[in-house]
Design a protein around this motif. Structure first.
Motif, mmCIF file in Angstrom:
data_model
loop_
_atom_site.group_PDB
_atom_site.id
_atom_site.type_symbol
_atom_site.label_atom_id
_atom_site.label_comp_id
_atom_site.label_asym_id
_atom_site.label_seq_id
_atom_site.Cartn_x
_atom_site.Cartn_y
_atom_site.Cartn_z
ATOM 1 N N ILE A 29 0.852 -1.185 0.000
ATOM 2 C CA ILE A 29 0.000 0.000 0.000
ATOM 3 C C ILE A 29 0.890 1.237 0.000
ATOM 4 C CG2 ILE A 29 -1.588 1.365 1.433
ATOM 5 C CD1 ILE A 29 -2.857 -1.308 2.240
ATOM 6 N N THR A 30 0.755 2.041 -1.054
ATOM 7 C CA THR A 30 1.518 3.295 -1.125
ATOM 8 C C THR A 30 0.595 4.471 -0.835
ATOM 9 O OG1 THR A 30 1.001 3.711 -3.454
ATOM 10 C CG2 THR A 30 2.916 2.328 -3.001
ATOM 11 N N GLY A 31 -0.720 4.230 -0.887
ATOM 12 C CA GLY A 31 -1.693 5.313 -0.742
ATOM 13 C C GLY A 31 -2.359 5.639 -2.061
ATOM 14 N N ARG A 32 -1.653 5.329 -3.143
ATOM 15 C CA ARG A 32 -2.197 5.692 -4.451
ATOM 16 C C ARG A 32 -3.214 4.683 -4.966
ATOM 17 N NH1 ARG A 32 3.487 6.836 -6.729
ATOM 18 N NH2 ARG A 32 3.923 5.654 -4.839
ATOM 19 N N GLU A 33 -3.416 3.604 -4.183
ATOM 20 C CA GLU A 33 -4.456 2.636 -4.564
ATOM 21 C C GLU A 33 -5.843 3.185 -4.227
ATOM 22 O OE1 GLU A 33 -2.092 2.033 -2.233
ATOM 23 O OE2 GLU A 33 -0.612 1.274 -3.647
ATOM 24 N N GLY A 34 -5.887 4.243 -3.413
ATOM 25 C CA GLY A 34 -7.170 4.884 -3.123
ATOM 26 C C GLY A 34 -7.861 4.419 -1.856
ATOM 27 N N TYR A 35 -7.309 3.423 -1.161
ATOM 28 C CA TYR A 35 -7.944 3.010 0.100
ATOM 29 C C TYR A 35 -7.913 4.161 1.094
ATOM 30 C CZ TYR A 35 -7.129 -1.734 -1.545
ATOM 31 O OH TYR A 35 -7.112 -2.876 -2.293
ATOM 32 N N ARG A 36 -9.012 4.355 1.802
ATOM 33 C CA ARG A 36 -8.996 5.301 2.892
ATOM 34 C C ARG A 36 -8.290 4.614 4.048
ATOM 35 N NH1 ARG A 36 -14.352 8.328 2.946
ATOM 36 N NH2 ARG A 36 -15.090 6.345 3.712
ATOM 37 N N LEU A 37 -7.294 5.255 4.602
ATOM 38 C CA LEU A 37 -6.582 4.580 5.689
ATOM 39 C C LEU A 37 -6.058 5.573 6.700
ATOM 40 C CD1 LEU A 37 -3.171 4.595 5.508
ATOM 41 C CD2 LEU A 37 -3.693 3.349 3.443
ATOM 42 N N ALA A 38 -5.819 5.068 7.891
ATOM 43 C CA ALA A 38 -5.235 5.875 8.962
ATOM 44 C C ALA A 38 -4.103 5.085 9.596
ATOM 45 C CB ALA A 38 -6.282 6.210 10.013
ATOM 46 N N VAL A 39 -3.045 5.807 9.917
ATOM 47 C CA VAL A 39 -1.894 5.198 10.580
ATOM 48 C C VAL A 39 -1.569 6.067 11.789
ATOM 49 C CG1 VAL A 39 0.575 4.701 10.363
ATOM 50 C CG2 VAL A 39 -0.926 4.374 8.391
ATOM 51 N N VAL A 40 -1.429 5.471 12.952
ATOM 52 C CA VAL A 40 -0.853 6.242 14.055
ATOM 53 C C VAL A 40 0.383 5.495 14.530
ATOM 54 C CG1 VAL A 40 -2.989 7.386 14.806
ATOM 55 C CG2 VAL A 40 -2.342 5.212 15.817
ATOM 56 N N MET A 41 1.385 6.266 14.891
ATOM 57 C CA MET A 41 2.656 5.655 15.266
ATOM 58 C C MET A 41 3.125 6.186 16.614
ATOM 59 S SD MET A 41 4.570 5.703 11.545
ATOM 60 C CE MET A 41 5.642 4.328 11.947
ATOM 61 N N ASN A 42 3.745 5.274 17.361
ATOM 62 C CA ASN A 42 4.368 5.643 18.638
ATOM 63 C C ASN A 42 3.369 6.196 19.653
ATOM 64 O OD1 ASN A 42 7.199 5.038 17.884
ATOM 65 N ND2 ASN A 42 6.869 6.656 16.394
ATOM 66 N N VAL A 43 2.183 5.619 19.669
ATOM 67 C CA VAL A 43 1.205 6.037 20.679
ATOM 68 C C VAL A 43 1.277 5.099 21.894
ATOM 69 C CG1 VAL A 43 -0.368 7.151 19.056
ATOM 70 C CG2 VAL A 43 -0.667 4.718 19.575
ATOM 71 N N GLU A 44 0.758 5.565 23.021
ATOM 72 C CA GLU A 44 0.811 4.793 24.258
ATOM 73 C C GLU A 44 0.042 3.481 24.118
ATOM 74 O OE1 GLU A 44 0.139 7.957 24.094
ATOM 75 O OE2 GLU A 44 1.828 8.833 25.164
ATOM 76 N N SER A 45 0.576 2.462 24.740
ATOM 77 C CA SER A 45 -0.086 1.164 24.783
ATOM 78 C C SER A 45 0.175 0.544 26.148
ATOM 79 C CB SER A 45 0.495 0.262 23.692
ATOM 80 O OG SER A 45 0.269 -1.098 23.998
ATOM 81 N N LYS A 46 -0.878 0.049 26.782
ATOM 82 C CA LYS A 46 -0.690 -0.603 28.082
ATOM 83 C C LYS A 46 0.188 -1.838 27.951
ATOM 84 C CE LYS A 46 -4.834 1.040 30.314
ATOM 85 N NZ LYS A 46 -6.224 0.748 30.606
ATOM 86 N N LYS A 47 -0.083 -2.568 26.856
ATOM 87 C CA LYS A 47 0.609 -3.841 26.661
ATOM 88 C C LYS A 47 2.063 -3.664 26.246
ATOM 89 C CE LYS A 47 -2.355 -6.933 24.274
ATOM 90 N NZ LYS A 47 -2.555 -7.743 23.079
ATOM 91 N N LEU A 48 2.284 -2.722 25.322
ATOM 92 C CA LEU A 48 3.592 -2.655 24.675
ATOM 93 C C LEU A 48 4.416 -1.422 25.043
ATOM 94 C CD1 LEU A 48 2.487 -3.589 21.018
ATOM 95 C CD2 LEU A 48 3.425 -5.134 22.731
ATOM 96 N N GLY A 49 3.829 -0.501 25.841
ATOM 97 C CA GLY A 49 4.538 0.754 26.086
ATOM 98 C C GLY A 49 4.188 1.748 24.997
ATOM 99 N N ARG A 50 4.677 1.457 23.806
ATOM 100 C CA ARG A 50 4.326 2.234 22.616
ATOM 101 C C ARG A 50 3.914 1.272 21.514
ATOM 102 N NH1 ARG A 50 5.910 8.087 21.863
ATOM 103 N NH2 ARG A 50 6.057 8.706 24.051
ATOM 104 N N LYS A 51 3.059 1.756 20.642
ATOM 105 C CA LYS A 51 2.633 0.882 19.547
ATOM 106 C C LYS A 51 2.227 1.710 18.338
ATOM 107 C CE LYS A 51 -2.281 0.791 20.783
ATOM 108 N NZ LYS A 51 -3.477 -0.023 21.034
ATOM 109 N N ASP A 52 2.030 1.038 17.231
ATOM 110 C CA ASP A 52 1.475 1.635 16.016
ATOM 111 C C ASP A 52 0.145 0.941 15.696
ATOM 112 O OD1 ASP A 52 3.922 2.905 15.912
ATOM 113 O OD2 ASP A 52 4.534 2.071 13.987
ATOM 114 N N ILE A 53 -0.705 1.647 14.981
ATOM 115 C CA ILE A 53 -1.983 1.072 14.536
ATOM 116 C C ILE A 53 -2.189 1.442 13.065
ATOM 117 C CG2 ILE A 53 -4.499 0.981 14.928
ATOM 118 C CD1 ILE A 53 -3.971 2.304 17.693
ATOM 119 N N VAL A 54 -2.707 0.527 12.301
ATOM 120 C CA VAL A 54 -3.067 0.793 10.896
ATOM 121 C C VAL A 54 -4.534 0.412 10.710
ATOM 122 C CG1 VAL A 54 -2.697 0.052 8.504
ATOM 123 C CG2 VAL A 54 -0.732 0.383 10.008
ATOM 124 N N LYS A 55 -5.311 1.331 10.119
ATOM 125 C CA LYS A 55 -6.712 1.042 9.777
ATOM 126 C C LYS A 55 -6.868 1.198 8.284
ATOM 127 C CE LYS A 55 -9.490 2.676 13.648
ATOM 128 N NZ LYS A 55 -10.772 3.335 13.923
#
Lengths: 155, 155
Positions: A29-55
Motif C-alpha cells: 500500500i503506497t496510498g495511491r491505490e485509493g484506500y482510505r486509511l489511517a496510521v498512528v505511530m508511537n502512541v501509548e499502549s498498556k501492553k507494549l509501552g508504545r505501539k502503532d496502529i493501521v486502519k
C-alpha cells in the motif's frame, strides 16, 4: 481530528512502535491505490509501552499477507470489521513453517539453483528472537535479514 | 479512534490524495525516530475531493524541507502548533528558484562535472504542471523526474 470508525475493513493493532510503515509496505500500500486509511505511530499502549496502529477501509488480508505481517509485527492483532462491528479478531503468530516467503541466504543451497526449482522452506527456531532455519541446508536466517528481504533496505 | 490534538508540532494538511507517505519520506521519517504521528489518506476534502493529512508531534520543518514538500504536495498547508494552538499557518508554493535540491538530467551540464562543482539551479516554468528549467543548460525537468529524484522509484 477524528479518524472515524470504519464501516468495513481491517484494523491492525499492537504493531511494534515504528513498524506501521513496514506493514504498509508488506501490504504493498503506497496510498495511491485509493484506500482510505489511517496510521498512528508511537502512541501509548498498556501492553507494549508504545505501539502503532493501521486502519484500512475495504481491504482484507490474505493468508500469505498475514504470515508476512506476523514476521514484521509479531505482537499484532488483526481485527476484521464489517458493518462497523468487529467480526473477527486474531493475534498473528510467526508461522512454524514458512514456504516460499523467504529466500535462503546460502548461495549453494538447493533452493537457490535455477535449474532445479525447489520452494524454500524454513522452520521457526524456538526462542525469543525471530529466527528461521532452512529445511534443506540448515542455514539460520535472523530477524534483520528477514526484515530486509520483506521490506528492502530503506523501509 | 481519536487521533488527539497535538500539543506541539506540525500538521501538514491538503496533501494531494495518496502522497502522504512521500511527504514522510522527504522528512526522512520512518517511524523509528519515535515521533508520535498520525497519517490519514484518501479522506474527503471540500477543496481537493480527496486529500491526505500528516500530523507529527514535536517535529518542525526547515526551509529546504518546506521546499521539498512543496514539490511533492503543492496544495499543502503547513500548520505549526504550539501549546495546542495554531501559531503559524502557511500554504506551500513551488519555489521560483531551486538551488541544490534537484540534479540536472543532462549529463553534459556543467552542474554534473565533478571537477568544477557548480550548485544546480533551476527556475520554475510557469504553468499548471510542475516543471523546472536548468539555469545553466536549459534542460527542462518534469514532475515525474522530480518525484523520482526526491523519493526514489518505489515510494
Amino acid at each position: 481530528m477524528l479518524v472515524r470508525k470504519i464501516k468495513s475493513g481491517t484494523v491492525i493493532d499492537h504493531i511494534p512502535a515504528g513498524r506501521a510503515l513496514m506493514v504498509l509496505r508488506i501490504l504493498e500500500i503506497t496510498g495511491r491505490e485509493g484506500y482510505r486509511l489511517a496510521v498512528v505511530m508511537n502512541v501509548e499502549s498498556k501492553k507494549l509501552g508504545r505501539k502503532d496502529i493501521v486502519k484500512i477501509e475495504d481491504r482484507f488480508m490474505e493468508g500469505e499477507e498475514v504470515d508476512k505481517i506476523a514476521l514484521v509485527a509479531p505482537t499484532a492483532t488483526i481485527n476484521i470489521i464489517r458493518d462497523y462491528k468487529i467480526v473477527e479478531k486474531r493475534k498473528v503468530s510467526a508461522p512454524r513453517l514458512l514456504e516460499g516467503i523467504l529466500r535462503c541466504t546460502n548461495p549453494t543451497c538447493i533452493t537457490r539453483k535455477e535449474r532445479e526449482p525447489v520452494t524454500p522452506r524454513f522452520r521457526l527456531v524456538e526462542g525469543k528472537k525471530l529466527r528461521y532455519q532452512c529445511l534443506y541446508c540448515g542455514t539460520i536466517i535472523e530477524e534483520d535479514e528477514i526484515l530486509e528481504q520483506l521490506i528492502g533496505r530503506n523501509p
